[in-house]
Write a protein that holds these residues in place. Structure first.
Motif, PDB file in Angstrom:
ATOM      1  N   LYS A 177       0.850  -1.192   0.000  1.00 23.14           N
ATOM      2  CA  LYS A 177       0.000   0.000   0.000  1.00 23.14           C
ATOM      3  C   LYS A 177       0.888   1.245   0.000  1.00 23.14           C
ATOM      4  O   LYS A 177       1.973   1.251   0.590  1.00 23.14           O
ATOM      5  N   THR A 178       0.407   2.303  -0.643  1.00 18.31           N
ATOM      6  CA  THR A 178       1.207   3.517  -0.749  1.00 18.31           C
ATOM      7  C   THR A 178       0.302   4.733  -0.887  1.00 18.31           C
ATOM      8  O   THR A 178      -0.718   4.679  -1.586  1.00 18.31           O
ATOM      9  N   PRO A 179       0.644   5.829  -0.222  1.00 12.95           N
ATOM     10  CA  PRO A 179      -0.178   7.053  -0.355  1.00 12.95           C
ATOM     11  C   PRO A 179       0.217   7.907  -1.564  1.00 12.95           C
ATOM     12  O   PRO A 179      -0.469   8.895  -1.848  1.00 12.95           O
TER      13      PRO A 179
ATOM     14  N   GLY B  53      -2.186  16.443  -6.341  1.00 14.31           N
ATOM     15  CA  GLY B  53      -1.317  17.534  -6.777  1.00 14.31           C
ATOM     16  C   GLY B  53      -1.636  18.006  -8.176  1.00 14.31           C
ATOM     17  O   GLY B  53      -1.769  19.204  -8.433  1.00 14.31           O
ATOM     18  N   PHE B  54      -1.784  17.054  -9.105  1.00 17.76           N
ATOM     19  CA  PHE B  54      -2.141  17.426 -10.474  1.00 17.76           C
ATOM     20  C   PHE B  54      -3.480  18.164 -10.518  1.00 17.76           C
ATOM     21  O   PHE B  54      -3.646  19.162 -11.223  1.00 17.76           O
TER      22      PHE B  54
ATOM     23  N   VAL C 116       3.849  21.453  -5.381  1.00 23.29           N
ATOM     24  CA  VAL C 116       4.647  20.856  -4.299  1.00 23.29           C
ATOM     25  C   VAL C 116       4.172  19.442  -4.002  1.00 23.29           C
ATOM     26  O   VAL C 116       4.963  18.498  -3.859  1.00 23.29           O
ATOM     27  N   LEU C 117       2.840  19.296  -3.917  1.00 23.47           N
ATOM     28  CA  LEU C 117       2.282  17.976  -3.604  1.00 23.47           C
ATOM     29  C   LEU C 117       2.581  16.974  -4.724  1.00 23.47           C
ATOM     30  O   LEU C 117       2.911  15.804  -4.450  1.00 23.47           O
TER      31      LEU C 117
ATOM     32  N   GLY D 296       7.994  10.130  -3.870  1.00 24.90           N
ATOM     33  CA  GLY D 296       7.558   8.960  -3.115  1.00 24.90           C
ATOM     34  C   GLY D 296       7.299   7.760  -4.010  1.00 24.90           C
ATOM     35  O   GLY D 296       7.637   6.621  -3.656  1.00 24.90           O
ATOM     36  N   TRP D 297       6.716   7.994  -5.166  1.00 27.70           N
ATOM     37  CA  TRP D 297       6.448   6.907  -6.111  1.00 27.70           C
ATOM     38  C   TRP D 297       7.757   6.259  -6.557  1.00 27.70           C
ATOM     39  O   TRP D 297       7.887   5.029  -6.589  1.00 27.70           O
ATOM     40  N   PHE D 298       8.759   7.083  -6.912  1.00 26.57           N
ATOM     41  CA  PHE D 298      10.044   6.525  -7.328  1.00 26.57           C
ATOM     42  C   PHE D 298      10.696   5.732  -6.204  1.00 26.57           C
ATOM     43  O   PHE D 298      11.308   4.686  -6.437  1.00 26.57           O
TER      44      PHE D 298
END
Length: 839
Positions: free
Chosen positions: A578-580, A588-589, A608-609, A616-618
């Motif tokens: 799981k990941t936020p 953000g987009f 910024v977001l 974080g994804w990378f």
């Protein structure tokens, strides 16, 4: 830390607080949870879009009504269409595709789990941007706030002059953001189907559900991308002073129409192909027969995908395109009815002679078959440019469109809800409430949209907020609105059934329908990892093979190389963690775009977001993807609910199922038959016209008449024209090949008298229909046709095509006895004696 302690900590955290439960759903990358979120999101907006429609119908229930203002009516009209297409229909088909596709192809998740989550949240935030317009926009007239330029947003209504404020910007930005999510989901579905299939599942053994969603995904990429480009062009017009759609400055309002409808009409097939997929799963199971003509169904799906991108401008017949363009889109509109008709024949052949179980899912699919046939017939009517020119601005078009979306797509989706609800929830739905929902919705649908055709033929324009009394529309509009009440009641029964069944329903078995695809081989609801051991399949009905190892399907399907061994169950499965970050990146987009209608601070915050989400994804995937261990649980083997047959069948000798060989014709047979029939028809036509002293070029010029409307005199039609010969030849060959393909698909359904039906009955009925339509639409052209000769030539074409198709090589497939016994096909004695096992 050991794997066991990690799993125990995870289970304790999930059960600790409701907040943790919410966070788990927000950060999930599990395709099943994301599919459920898509569906729940769509159900919320189904209610909202339904309220928009109810407001419009109450306004139109009587003449000169003042229930709502013209401004509010325009807003409801715009939001209803936008909501139902972009935030109800598309999320529903994406939800079912997300949940079911990996299960059906034997995968543990989608190809790109994080992209899957990102795409969902982009769709959600796009909808929120659109509906925030109720609080932040000022639209077409002072006092309006939500978009009021129609769900199609034709230029110049979207220009700053006619749409001050930000209401149109909210519409543009909402669809732009959700469009990124749609393309992301489509790419994910295509990659999953093409790359994640379990061992043994070739494209020829893939469920039709996966096939149709694969074509749907390709159409989404091709269709949504032009709309996204047009949205950027509109933003440039509104914010940077561009003139793409400003006719006063050299732009083109028609350009927007092309961009929109090159999305808009393929979008119909984006929605209807998943509906076809649902019907192709439900109808065989509740008819207790395998799908009729699997290869032809796949071929028809691919044909719809190709032709679906070439029909968009039939929405624009009334804007003044030249006759060549109109004729091209008339031909493509007529052509796409052929593969669609093939599918309807195949579903009917599947039901023919089957042991039909009239459960709620099957009732919705039966309703779909009739209503989509009617929708197709009205579509062909509107595909004729002269008829379209008369009806395009009337309620007839609204009725046709809703017959497709509601009568076709929504009926299938409701059937899919009831069919897979036990699998998704682990509970059985209430059958009585399900059937009450069906009958309420069926009655309401026909009250509304049947009589909407009538009011359209009586000349009521669409997109008007009121009308004067005495025009003959009063009673019809009252009936149409009463139908909306029935539909609203049906939706309330549906939602109540879902809620009651989820909390109080009977516990569902892993396979309550005795079905045949892989999702029914796991527990209900499926575990997080789907399969403890990746399945290995050898046929199109793998669960049948599991239930009947002594009589599997793969013995009766075309032989393919097979060197796979059965996989062993894994005690612990590693799944994507799981990941936020996908939801953070999507938010953000969305904020970056929302800043265009709010403040620079919002765009800065979004930037910024989005950067944090990217980082974080990378970190989640590099240098190695993060996974979570999940302990597997043993799944009990699937069994059949059908009683075993103790004796051999009198004809086939099969101990478990009555199978007979069925000879069907390949695609090449239809092409050959069409070309042979075309040659016979052309020869007979030349002889006939020579004897009638009209000359051999007369029929060629008639075929090409749509491209050369200035050639109307008899002398011009008799003369030779190179351009007419080329155009007429192409039209003739194209039409005859399509009809030949239709013959190749349909003739196996009529084994007793295929030549008579294909060569005499169908041509006479077709000529009668053409005479009636042309006599109404174009009496002058109708008078120029020699109808006795036309009928004789059609009979010649049909007879020759039927003979050639029937004598071509055949493909041996297998069907259940009940259909073949009634159809009268004789059994092959050699195969019968072998029990069919060596075929």
């Amino acid at each position: 830390m050991s794997v066991e302690s990690t799993i125990l900590d995870r289970i304790e955290s999930e059960q600790a607080l409701p907040l943790n439960w919410i966070c788990d759903w927000l950060t999930t990358v599990d395709h099943k949870r994301l599919g459920i979120l898509y569906i729940l999101f769509a159900l919320v907006f189904l209610i909202i879009g339904g309220i928009d429609a109810a407001v419009m119908r109450i306004q139109l229930i009587r003449p000169l009504s003042d229930f709502v203002s013209p401004q509010l009516f325009n807003r409801m009209f715009t939001m209803h269409g936008t909501t139902m297409i972009f935030f109800v229909a598309m999320p529903l088909v994406f939800g079912f595709a997300n949940y079911l596709t990996p299960l059906m192809i034997g995968a543990r998740d989608m190809a790109f789990p994080r992209l899957n989550a990102f795409s969902l949240w982009m769709t959600v935030f796009g909808a929120l941007i659109l509906y925030s317009s109720f609080f932040g926009g000022r639209g077409f007239l002072d006092g309006a706030n939500a978009p009021d330029v129609g769900w199609f947003a034709y230029a110049p209504l979207t220009a700053r002059v006619f749409s001050p404020g930000h209401s149109t910007d909210f519409w543009t930005l909402g669809l732009l953001v959700s469009g990124f999510g749609s393309v992301g989901t489509a790419i994910n579905i295509a990659a999953t189907v093409l790359c994640m299939r379990c061992p043994g599942m070739t494209l020829g053994k893939m469920p039709l559900f996966a096939w149709l969603n694969l074509i749907m995904a390709g159409l989404v990429v091709l269709a949504v991308s032009p709309l996204t480009a047009a949205q950027f062009m509109l933003l440039i017009d509104r914010y940077l002073g561009g003139h793409f759609f400003d006719t006063m400055a050299g732009g083109s309002a028609v350009l927007w129409m092309h961009f929109f409808w090159i999305f808009g009409h393929p979008e119909v097939y984006v929605l209807v192909l998943p509906a076809f997929a649902i019907a192709s799963e439900i109808i065989p199971v509740f008819s207790r027969k395998a799908i009729f003509g699997y290869p032809v169904m796949v071929g028809a799906t691919v044909a719809i995908g190709f032709l679906g991108m070439s029909v968009w401008a039939h929405h624009m017949f009334a804007i003044g395109m030249n006759s060549n363009v109109n004729s091209f889109f008339v031909l493509t509109t007529m052509a796409i009815s052929v593969p669609t008709g093939i599918k309807i024949f195949n579903w009917l052949a599947t039901m023919w002679g089957g042991q039909i179980h009239f459960k709620t899912p099957m009732l919705f699919c039966i309703g779909f078959l009739f209503q989509f046939l009617v929708a197709g017939l009205t579509g062909i009517t509107l595909g004729a440019a002269p008829v379209n020119w008369q009806l395009t601005g009337s309620y007839f078009v609204v009725a046709h469109f809703h017959y497709v979306i509601v009568g076709g797509i929504l009926f299938c989706i409701f059937g899919g809800f009831y069919y897979w609800f036990p699998k998704m929830s682990g509970r059985m739905y209430n059958e009585r409430l399900g059937q009450l929902h069906f009958w309420f919705f069926l009655i309401g649908f026909h009250l509304t949209f049947d009589f909407m055709h009538v009011v359209g033929l009586l000349g009521m324009p669409r997109r008007i907020y009121t009308y004067e009394a005495g025009r003959g529309w009063d009673v019809w509009n009252l009936i149409v609105t009463i139908g909306v009440v029935f539909q609203g009641a049906a939706v309330l029964v549906f939602i109540g059934n879902l809620l009651w069944s989820y909390f109080r329903g009977e516990e569902a078995a892993s396979d309550p329908w005795d079905a045949w695809t892989l999702e029914w081989s796991v527990n209900s609801p499926p575990p997080e990892y789907n399969f403890a051991a990746i399945p290995v399949v050898r046929s199109r009905r793998p669960v049948w093979d599991l239930k009947h190892p002594d009589d599997p399907d793969w013995k009766y399907e075309p032989a393919e190389p097979f060197n796979h061994t059965q996989n062993k169950s894994e005690d612990v499965v590693a799944l994507p963690a799981k990941t936020p970050w996908p939801v953070a990146l999507a938010l953000g987009f969305a904020l970056v775009f929302a800043g265009l209608v709010t403040t620079v601070f919002v765009s800065s915050l979004g930037t910024v977001l989005a950067l944090c989400g990217c980082v974080g994804w990378f970190r989640d995937v590099l240098p190695q993807e993060k996974h979570e261990p999940v302990i597997t649980v043993a799944t009990p083997p699937v069994t059949t609910n059908r009683p075993q047959i103790a004796q051999f069948h009198r004809m086939t000798g099969h101990p478990h199922r009555a199978h007979l060989p069925l000879e069907i014709h390949p695609v090449s047979a239809g092409i050959r038959g069409g070309l042979a029939g075309a040659a016979a028809m052309a020869l007979l036509t030349m002889i006939w016209t020579s004897l009638r002293h009209t000359g051999v070029w007369y029929p060629v010029n008639l075929l090409a008449a749509g491209f050369f409307p200035d050639r109307v005199t008899t002398s011009q039609l008799v003369a030779f024209h190179w351009d007419a010969l080329m155009v007429g030849g192409v039209v003739f060959v194209f039409a005859t090949v399509l009809i030949g393909l239709l013959y190749g698909a349909v003739l196996p359904m009529f084994p007793r008298h295929p030549i008579f039906l294909g060569g005499v009955a169908v041509p006479i009925l077709g000529a009668g229909l053409a005479y009636g339509v042309l006599g109404t639409v174009n009496p002058v052209f109708n008078e120029r046709i020699d109808w006795p000769g036309f009928v004789v030539c059609l009979v010649a074409f049909g007879t020759v095509a039927g003979v050639v198709v029937s004598r071509c090589e055949r493909i041996r497939t297998w069907q259940h006895l009940s259909f073949l016994d009634r159809a009268g096909i004789e059994a092959d004695r050699a195969v019968d004696q072998a029990g069919g096992r060596d075929a």
